[in-house]
Structures are given as C-alpha cells and as structure tokens.
Design a protein around this motif. Structure first.
Motif, short mmCIF file in Angstrom:
data_model
loop_
_atom_site.label_atom_id
_atom_site.label_comp_id
_atom_site.label_asym_id
_atom_site.label_seq_id
_atom_site.Cartn_x
_atom_site.Cartn_y
_atom_site.Cartn_z
N UNK A 97 0.84 -1.21 0.00
CA UNK A 97 0.00 0.00 0.00
C UNK A 97 0.87 1.25 0.00
N UNK A 98 0.53 2.20 -0.86
CA UNK A 98 1.32 3.43 -0.99
C UNK A 98 1.03 4.38 0.17
N UNK A 99 2.02 5.20 0.50
CA UNK A 99 1.82 6.20 1.55
C UNK A 99 0.75 7.21 1.16
N UNK A 100 0.57 7.43 -0.13
CA UNK A 100 -0.51 8.33 -0.57
C UNK A 100 -1.87 7.76 -0.18
N UNK A 101 -2.00 6.43 -0.20
CA UNK A 101 -3.25 5.81 0.23
C UNK A 101 -3.45 5.98 1.73
N UNK A 102 -2.37 5.88 2.48
CA UNK A 102 -2.44 6.16 3.92
C UNK A 102 -2.93 7.60 4.17
N UNK A 103 -2.35 8.54 3.48
CA UNK A 103 -2.72 9.94 3.68
C UNK A 103 -4.19 10.17 3.34
N UNK A 104 -4.66 9.54 2.29
CA UNK A 104 -6.06 9.71 1.87
C UNK A 104 -7.02 9.18 2.92
N UNK A 105 -6.75 7.99 3.44
CA UNK A 105 -7.71 7.40 4.38
C UNK A 105 -7.65 8.08 5.74
N UNK A 106 -6.47 8.51 6.16
CA UNK A 106 -6.36 9.25 7.41
C UNK A 106 -7.12 10.58 7.32
N UNK A 107 -7.00 11.24 6.19
CA UNK A 107 -7.67 12.53 6.00
C UNK A 107 -9.18 12.40 6.10
N UNK A 108 -9.74 11.31 5.56
CA UNK A 108 -11.19 11.14 5.58
C UNK A 108 -11.66 10.47 6.87
#
Length: 275
Positions: A97-108
């Motif tokens: 899983x990419x860190x960009x995916x981490x950032x997206x789910x944390x943000x929401x």
C-alpha cells in the motif's frame, strides 16, 4: 446519562446519501427527528429520503464544516445529534500500500471525524447537551492483517470517542462509537490503491455479508437511544471483541492463521515462522 431536550431531535449525518448513512437518515426520520444529511454531491441526491434536508459537505474541508455549523445554528438554533459517518475503505499489506493511500484514508476516516467533533463541540457546550456518534468499525477493535491503514484510522476513531466521552461529560454531552462488522453497502466502491488483491477480498466480504445497511442502522439507532458508549451491531462483532479481551491466545491463533493464509496466496510459505 443526559437526556435529549424536548421536541424533535435535530441530527446531522455525514455520508448521509448512501449506505449506512442513508439508512440512519431514514430511520431517524421515521422516529420523528429533523435530519440534515450531508455528502459530497453538489445537488441533493434523488434517492435521499423525503423529509431530510441536504447540504454538500466534504469532511476534509474545514470551510464545509463551518458552513454546516452556520446552517444548524440558523435553521434549528442548535444540534442534538452529530453522526460522523462518512468514511472510505482501504486496505493493503504494509509493503504494498502506498503512503498516498495512507494519507487519503487518514484525511477522511480519522481527521474527518476529528473536524466534525472540533467544529460542533463549542455549540454543544453552549447548549450543555448533545450526543456525538462516531462511526468506526469492528476493525477499530479487532486488527486483522493486511488492513493496517484502515485498522489504524478506525482504532483512532475509537480512541477519540472514548477520550471525548470523558472530556465532554461535564457539559452533558454523550459520545458513542459504532463498531459494525461487514455488512452490505457501497463502501467497497471507495477502494483505491496498489494492493488490488486485498481490495478484491474486502469487496467480497462486503458484498456477500448477510446483514444490510438497514439492519445495522436499526441496531445503531437503538444504541443511540440508550446512549451506549460502544455500539456493537452483530453477534460476530461481539464474539470477536470479547474473544480478544478474554481469550487472547485463541484470538492470536486466529489472526496468525489468517496472516498465514494471506502469505500463501502471494506465494510465500510462512510455516517456519508461526508460533
């Protein structure tokens, strides 16, 4: 426990145009509440339950939350129930899983809930009453492998809710966290990211689940009425939660077994590493 003020309950539900959110909106309306459904669509969704008001709200945008606060102040003069339901699905092995995916789910999933609580709490403190309901997941309590980003955000929502339950009680504000297991909804449509194998597995679990969003909503609404701090919505969830607490060796074996099956699916034999 605090009690709701007299008159129809005034409720704001994020992610209110689909899935569990829409089911909660419909159930609240049936129980006589006034409901503001909030979601991403610029125009009122055609299938939103009749009787609900609608406001565009992206939980990632503070200006949208500020507009929602202004709306409930002007239209209702206050708010009795804030339901932070909006969320997205994600999952994946930590090295895929990419860190960009981490950032997206944390943000929401996490910061979206925190923004809602942060924005509406001053109003609830002014009233010295209210109820915040944060929708997490059983994944916030029971942490299966290959779901680290999702588990982390939902565990964060559980921790936030418990913290605020203590912090806001002196103002007459109750806080509940909802932790459902898999149920049929459109949550899988939000899957995005690099680990497609895990997304396919998650989609199957969601689309083949026996419970519907309406089934879960009915349990959640009963839990809200009872001001339960933790709302578990199904037998499987209760078994997993209490199994982790009181039968930890069994829980660990189940999770190790799940991780081993996952490893085999990607061509790795884990036998020598199992406890």
């Amino acid at each position: 426990m605090t009690s709701a003020p007299p008159g129809p309950r005034r409720a704001l539900v994020t992610g209110g145009a689909s899935g569990l959110g829409r089911a909660l909106v419909a159930g609240m309306l049936e129980r006589g509440a006034r409901v503001l459904a909030c979601d991403l669509a610029e125009e009122r969704p055609a299938d939103l339950p009749a009787g609900a008001d609608y406001l565009t709200l992206d939980v990632r945008r503070q200006q949208d939350w500020d507009a929602a606060l202004a709306w409930v102040r002007e239209a209702w003069g206050g708010l009795d129930l804030l339901v932070n339901n909006a969320g997205i699905a994600a999952g994946g092995r930590i090295d895929v899983e990419a860190m960009a995916d981490w950032e997206r789910i944390v943000e929401v999933n996490l910061l979206g809930v925190a923004r809602g609580c942060h924005t509406m709490t001053p109003l609830l403190k002014e009233q010295r009453s209210g109820h915040i309901v944060n929708v997490a997941s059983l994944a916030g309590l029971v942490h299966a492998p290959a779901m680290s980003s999702y588990n982390a955000t939902k565990a964060g929502v559980v921790a936030l809710s418990e913290t605020l339950g203590f912090e806001l009680r002196p103002w007459g504000i109750d806080v509940s966290v909802v932790c459902p297991a898999f149920f049929r909804t459109n949550l899988h449509s939000s899957f995005a990211g690099k680990d497609t194998a895990m997304q396919e597995a998650g989609t199957k679990l969601i689309t083949t689940a026996s419970a519907s969003a309406e089934d879960v909503a009915a349990v959640v609404l009963d839990g809200i009425e009872k001001r339960k701090p933790v709302i578990l919505t199904d037998r499987v969830g209760r078994q997993a939660y209490f199994g982790k607490r009181f039968a930890r060796p069994l829980y660990d074996r189940l999770m190790h077994g799940q991780a081993a099956r996952l490893a085999r699916r990607v061509g790795h034999d884990p036998e020598e590493y199992l406890p």
